[in-house]
Design a protein around this motif. Structure first.
Motif, PDB file in Angstrom:
ATOM      1  N   ASN A   1     109.131   8.754  42.433  1.00 40.11           N
ATOM      2  CA  ASN A   1     109.928   7.573  43.209  1.00 40.11           C
ATOM      3  C   ASN A   1     108.517   6.825  43.799  1.00 40.11           C
ATOM      4  N   THR A   2     107.681   7.630  44.537  1.00 45.97           N
ATOM      5  CA  THR A   2     106.740   6.986  45.148  1.00 45.97           C
ATOM      6  C   THR A   2     105.666   6.267  44.143  1.00 45.97           C
ATOM      7  N   ALA A   3     105.377   7.188  43.290  1.00 47.35           N
ATOM      8  CA  ALA A   3     104.516   6.515  42.137  1.00 47.35           C
ATOM      9  C   ALA A   3     105.001   5.233  41.404  1.00 47.35           C
ATOM     10  N   ASN A   4     106.631   5.325  41.142  1.00 47.75           N
ATOM     11  CA  ASN A   4     106.942   4.264  40.336  1.00 47.75           C
ATOM     12  C   ASN A   4     106.825   2.916  41.079  1.00 47.75           C
ATOM     13  N   LYS A   5     107.068   3.355  42.626  1.00 47.66           N
ATOM     14  CA  LYS A   5     107.219   1.967  43.502  1.00 47.66           C
ATOM     15  C   LYS A   5     105.836   1.534  43.219  1.00 47.66           C
ATOM     16  N   ALA A   6     104.802   2.296  43.606  1.00 51.42           N
ATOM     17  CA  ALA A   6     103.382   1.916  43.362  1.00 51.42           C
ATOM     18  C   ALA A   6     103.104   1.154  42.092  1.00 51.42           C
TER      19      ALA A   6
ATOM     20  N   THR B   1      99.802  12.851  50.047  1.00 51.38           N
ATOM     21  CA  THR B   1     100.735  11.979  49.207  1.00 51.38           C
ATOM     22  C   THR B   1     102.161  11.976  49.602  1.00 51.38           C
ATOM     23  N   LEU B   2     102.600  13.352  49.598  1.00 54.70           N
ATOM     24  CA  LEU B   2     104.293  13.604  50.225  1.00 54.70           C
ATOM     25  C   LEU B   2     104.231  12.994  51.698  1.00 54.70           C
ATOM     26  N   LYS B   3     103.348  13.171  52.527  1.00 57.14           N
ATOM     27  CA  LYS B   3     103.651  12.823  53.917  1.00 57.14           C
ATOM     28  C   LYS B   3     103.511  11.261  53.906  1.00 57.14           C
ATOM     29  N   LYS B   4     102.944  10.522  53.218  1.00 58.05           N
ATOM     30  CA  LYS B   4     103.015   9.149  53.271  1.00 58.05           C
ATOM     31  C   LYS B   4     104.032   8.520  52.429  1.00 58.05           C
ATOM     32  N   ALA B   5     104.847   9.503  51.877  1.00 59.37           N
ATOM     33  CA  ALA B   5     105.806   8.822  50.835  1.00 59.37           C
ATOM     34  C   ALA B   5     107.129   8.688  51.495  1.00 59.37           C
ATOM     35  N   GLY B   6     107.098   8.462  53.080  1.00 61.58           N
ATOM     36  CA  GLY B   6     108.464   8.130  53.527  1.00 61.58           C
ATOM     37  C   GLY B   6     109.266   9.170  53.845  1.00 61.58           C
TER      38      GLY B   6
ATOM     39  N   GLY C   1     109.262  12.038  50.954  1.00 60.22           N
ATOM     40  CA  GLY C   1     108.187  12.645  50.605  1.00 60.22           C
ATOM     41  C   GLY C   1     108.084  13.811  51.587  1.00 60.22           C
ATOM     42  N   GLN C   2     108.398  13.477  53.078  1.00 61.34           N
ATOM     43  CA  GLN C   2     108.363  14.179  54.179  1.00 61.34           C
ATOM     44  C   GLN C   2     109.109  15.378  53.971  1.00 61.34           C
ATOM     45  N   GLN C   3     110.449  15.189  53.464  1.00 64.63           N
ATOM     46  CA  GLN C   3     111.246  16.347  53.192  1.00 64.63           C
ATOM     47  C   GLN C   3     110.695  17.192  52.116  1.00 64.63           C
ATOM     48  N   ALA C   4     110.137  16.669  51.139  1.00 65.17           N
ATOM     49  CA  ALA C   4     109.484  17.156  50.043  1.00 65.17           C
ATOM     50  C   ALA C   4     108.436  18.171  50.474  1.00 65.17           C
ATOM     51  N   TRP C   5     107.838  17.932  51.660  1.00 73.33           N
ATOM     52  CA  TRP C   5     106.541  18.676  52.085  1.00 73.33           C
ATOM     53  C   TRP C   5     107.198  19.752  52.933  1.00 73.33           C
ATOM     54  N   LYS C   6     108.452  19.429  53.642  1.00 72.18           N
ATOM     55  CA  LYS C   6     108.887  20.572  54.223  1.00 72.18           C
ATOM     56  C   LYS C   6     109.586  21.565  53.435  1.00 72.18           C
TER      57      LYS C   6
END
Length: 402
Positions: free
Chosen positions: A76-81, A248-253, A256-261
């Motif tokens: 999702n982050t890559a697609n938005k970029a 990358t995950l921490k900056k993804a809103g 992404g932050q939940q994914a890092w968790k």
């Protein structure tokens, strides 16, 4: 979750540890509280792992679900970029800023430097790009529009195969295209280039992130299966690879932050799974946490700083502290445990004498009964309670008063 050490575990006194280990063998009924107390300590260690997982904020269970969450956040982050980049390039094209001819000499020279074997077999992406250049400059003028170079850049991204010699050549060719288009076109085009450069820095030029987003060549299968995302993200890469994925995950809103968790929680689960692989069970039926395996997995994660990065310095130290506690609880001093069981066998044999015809022999029968019951029961019970309820602070105060 507090883990209350026994007196022998807290003081590391060999004689005390021998008492705590051998007493339940020699006097099973009297020593039962020692067995139960040890099982409670092991259970508390296991509870700490669960508490650590909860503290990370992990919401899913299992490798596959963890992989799904991480993949979704990255995609999702890559697609938005990509959408932002495409919009910027569309604006530049509509303004006519990508029609300017540019020399492709540096790119052509690099390809021509490679041997036919490299171009044909080791890195076919080189030959494919050479064909794209010819297709866009059939008249061999030595120049093609910026638009065509951008298409070649995307062609490289789509067709090189990660993990092969072609990957290194792909990176060089993309870098050359960036150099060739530097300062060309207009402001809109340069803004689009900045967005693409930023995207490359975060997603394409970082091998471990790039591979998570890719599919296997010629298929719709993921390069990294959901079940392998955790291994790929945390275990198999270097600290720099883990940091790249983490950043990358921490900056993804929030997603992404939940994914890092999820990755943090899965790391704790990985440690727990490793340290409980033994078939040994305590009296509660729980797997006995292995100090050796615990130390091995912490060393694995600690050797290049991954433990500190994944959990922060405080969190990493809590895991190391739990390791130290596990060593105290489940790794007695050498010589404390009588693995030959000879002493236990002798006492047990004496205790059984009263149940056999030999018990009619007055001296032997009386000696056995005296050893097991009359002379030691109250003293043993007292010493057992002192062992289980040992309070280092109270002991220090008591010694201070003396």
């Amino acid at each position: 979750v507090p883990v209350d050490l026994s007196k022998g575990q807290a003081t590391r006194e060999l004689g005390q540890q021998k008492f705590e280990i051998e007493t339940p063998k020699n006097f099973p009924e009297i020593g039962a509280p020692l067995i139960e107390a040890q099982a409670k300590r092991n259970d508390a260690i296991l509870q700490n792992f669960d508490a650590f997982v909860d503290a990370t904020g992990k919401e899913t269970y299992g490798l596959r679900e963890t992989g799904r969450v991480v993949d979704k956040a990255l995609v999702n982050t890559a697609n938005k970029a990509k959408a932002d980049i495409n919009a910027a390039y569309t604006a530049a094209r509509e303004a006519g800023e990508t029609q300017q001819p540019v020399s492709y000499a540096p790119l052509k020279a690099y390809i021509d430097q490679q041997t036919p074997t490299v171009k044909r077999q080791l890195a076919p992406i080189l030959k494919a790009v050479d064909e794209e250049i010819l297709r866009n400059d059939a008249s061999k003028t030595g120049q093609i529009p910026i638009n065509a170079l951008e298409d070649i850049y995307q062609f490289i991204n789509k067709h090189y195969e990660p993990g092969t010699p072609g990957e290194a050549h792909a990176k060089v060719m993309k870098s050359l295209i960036n150099q060739m288009t530097e300062g060309q076109g207009g402001e809109l085009y340069q803004e689009a280039r900045k967005l693409r450069t930023k995207f490359g820095r975060e997603f394409e030029n970082v091998g471990y992130v790039d591979k998570l987003l890719r599919q296997k060549p010629g298929t719709t299968d993921r390069s990294v299966a959901f079940e392998d995302v955790f291994d790929h993200s945390i275990l198999n890469g270097s600290l720099d690879d883990v940091r790249a994925i983490g950043m990358t995950l921490k900056k993804a809103g929030p997603e992404g932050q939940q994914a890092w968790k999820e990755l943090q929680g899965q790391t704790i689960q990985y440690i727990k799974d490793k340290v409980t692989q033994s078939i040994e069970r305590d009296s509660f039926g729980n797997p006995v946490v292995s100090p050796a395996k615990f130390k091995s997995v912490v060393t694995q994660l600690d050797q290049d700083g991954k433990l500190d990065y994944v959990f922060g310095k405080q969190g990493a130290q809590e895991i190391r502290d739990l390791l130290a506690t596990t060593i105290n609880v489940n790794a007695p001093l050498k010589g404390a445990a009588n693995y030959s069981n000879s002493a236990s066998a002798i006492i047990t044999a004496l205790d059984k004498v009263n149940e056999t015809p030999l018990g009619k022999i007055l001296v032997l029968g009386q000696a056995s009964k005296y050893i097991v019951k009359k002379g030691q029961e109250s003293a043993l019970q007292k010493k057992i309670q002192e062992s289980i309820n040992y309070d280092p602070m109270a002991e220090a105060l008591r010694k201070g008063k003396k």
